[in-house]
Design a protein around this motif. Structure first.
Motif, PDB file in Angstrom:
ATOM      1  N   ARG A  17      13.770  -0.687   0.064  1.00 23.99           N
ATOM      2  CA  ARG A  17      13.108  -1.049  -0.176  1.00 23.99           C
ATOM      3  C   ARG A  17      13.330  -2.038  -1.103  1.00 23.99           C
ATOM      4  N   ARG A  18      13.798  -3.231  -1.152  1.00 24.74           N
ATOM      5  CA  ARG A  18      14.437  -4.253  -2.032  1.00 24.74           C
ATOM      6  C   ARG A  18      13.836  -5.590  -2.326  1.00 24.74           C
ATOM      7  N   ALA A  19      13.220  -5.930  -3.486  1.00 25.77           N
ATOM      8  CA  ALA A  19      12.699  -7.261  -3.365  1.00 25.77           C
ATOM      9  C   ALA A  19      13.821  -8.529  -3.175  1.00 25.77           C
ATOM     10  N   ILE A  20      13.066  -9.281  -1.853  1.00 28.27           N
ATOM     11  CA  ILE A  20      13.418 -10.269  -0.867  1.00 28.27           C
ATOM     12  C   ILE A  20      13.760 -11.144  -2.096  1.00 28.27           C
ATOM     13  N   PRO A  21      15.550 -11.410  -1.773  1.00 31.27           N
ATOM     14  CA  PRO A  21      15.726 -12.529  -2.715  1.00 31.27           C
ATOM     15  C   PRO A  21      15.414 -14.149  -2.206  1.00 31.27           C
ATOM     16  N   LEU A  68       0.796  -1.090   0.108  1.00 27.93           N
ATOM     17  CA  LEU A  68      -0.158  -0.052  -0.188  1.00 27.93           C
ATOM     18  C   LEU A  68       1.444   1.632  -0.187  1.00 27.93           C
ATOM     19  N   SER A  69       2.025   1.540   0.733  1.00 29.91           N
ATOM     20  CA  SER A  69       2.640   2.269   0.835  1.00 29.91           C
ATOM     21  C   SER A  69       3.695   2.439  -0.474  1.00 29.91           C
ATOM     22  N   GLY A  70       3.667   1.509  -1.009  1.00 34.09           N
ATOM     23  CA  GLY A  70       4.947   1.377  -2.702  1.00 34.09           C
ATOM     24  C   GLY A  70       3.797   2.071  -3.277  1.00 34.09           C
ATOM     25  N   ALA A  71       2.730   2.080  -3.010  1.00 38.47           N
ATOM     26  CA  ALA A  71       1.441   1.973  -4.235  1.00 38.47           C
ATOM     27  C   ALA A  71       1.566   3.840  -3.985  1.00 38.47           C
ATOM     28  N   GLY A  72       1.711   4.190  -3.348  1.00 39.51           N
ATOM     29  CA  GLY A  72       1.386   6.242  -2.642  1.00 39.51           C
ATOM     30  C   GLY A  72       0.636   5.965  -1.224  1.00 39.51           C
ATOM     31  N   ALA A  73       0.091   5.109  -0.508  1.00 38.77           N
ATOM     32  CA  ALA A  73      -0.192   5.240   0.054  1.00 38.77           C
ATOM     33  C   ALA A  73       0.128   6.427   1.511  1.00 38.77           C
TER      34      ALA A  73
END
Length: 274
Positions: free
Chosen positions: A264-268, A165-170
């Protein structure tokens, strides 16, 4: 931006619950709030599923939703209707939240993604999935308070949703709830503050409170938490309206100091070490 939160003790009669919601919208607007937030299951709380199911109808037939939409338009106030029990077109139930604008139009809908299926040490046993279907998408809605990320109650425990949600702008996140007292006392405040801090967003959590007609007891403590984790409002256990001012400039200030969203990073894949 002035927000209002309704802390209520919903019962088994949708008409009485609707009257509480309409009165809250009227009072909130009179006190200068631009938006009202209400709890999970604002229209009906009834753990007698046979009795309760008789009051669960399709969205376009729901009297509580109709009353709130009319009140939002009459009072010219936005409402986040935390959730209602809605009968879907496939006959299943949804725990569905609504964003309603100041003309009474539905701007967004969200069906609860995570369902509460637990056995508590107190002996309480809850199986939300026995009656409700899971939602299928996360939602961010444009509102006067800012981009609003939608969630409901048990969603609180799943941090990935709030990262999305926060990554999408919330910049504001709604977490309406009907928390049990044991889980509320143990986890409510710490999880709300964590979601605000990790999202760099305001959390607005309107809650059910007290002992309900069906015998269940809920925790109350409707909260507003700022992006730094500071509790701006804690309504305790009494039903009623609470008010708070939020400043969107606080978002940029906090995210500038600790830019967690940018970092933030995509978790491997997780390595299973021997």
């Amino acid at each position: 931006m002035k927000l209002a939160l309704l802390q209520m003790t919903s019962g088994i009669d949708p008409a009485r619950n609707a009257a509480t919601l309409v009165d809250a919208a009227r009072t909130a607007r009179r006190e200068g709030a631009a938006m009202l937030f209400t709890p999970e299951m604002s229209g009906l709380i009834d753990r007698d599923r046979e009795r309760g199911s008789r009051s669960i109808v399709a969205e376009d037939e729901d009297p509580v939703l109709a009353a709130v939409r009319a009140s939002a338009a009459a009072e010219r106030i936005w409402v986040h209707l935390g959730s209602l029990a809605i009968r879907r077109t496939d006959g299943k139930f949804a725990n569905r939240g609504f964003v309603i604008d100041d003309r009474g139009a539905i701007r967004a809908r969200y069906d609860k993604l995570h369902l509460f299926d637990v056995d508590l040490p107190t002996g309480e046993r809850w199986r939300e999935s026995a009656a409700y279907a899971t939602g299928e998408r996360a939602v961010v809605a444009a509102t006067p308070a800012g981009p609003l990320g939608l969630s409901i109650c048990y969603d609180l425990r799943f941090a990935g949703l709030y990262a999305a949600l926060s990554g999408a702008g919330a910049t504001v996140i709604a977490i309406p709830a009907a928390f049990t007292r044991p889980t509320g006392a143990a986890h409510w405040h710490v999880l709300m503050r964590a979601r605000a801090i990790e999202s760099g967003a305001f959390v607005v959590a309107a809650a059910q409170t007290g002992v309900h007609e069906d015998g269940r007891a809920t925790y109350g403590h409707s909260l507003v938490v700022d992006p730094w984790g500071e509790v701006l409002l804690d309504m305790g256990e009494a039903p009623g309206l609470g008010f708070v001012e939020i400043d969107q400039a606080r978002i940029a200030d906090v995210r500038g100091r600790i830019p967690v969203i940018d970092h933030r990073r995509a978790i491997p894949a997780v390595e299973q070490a021997p």
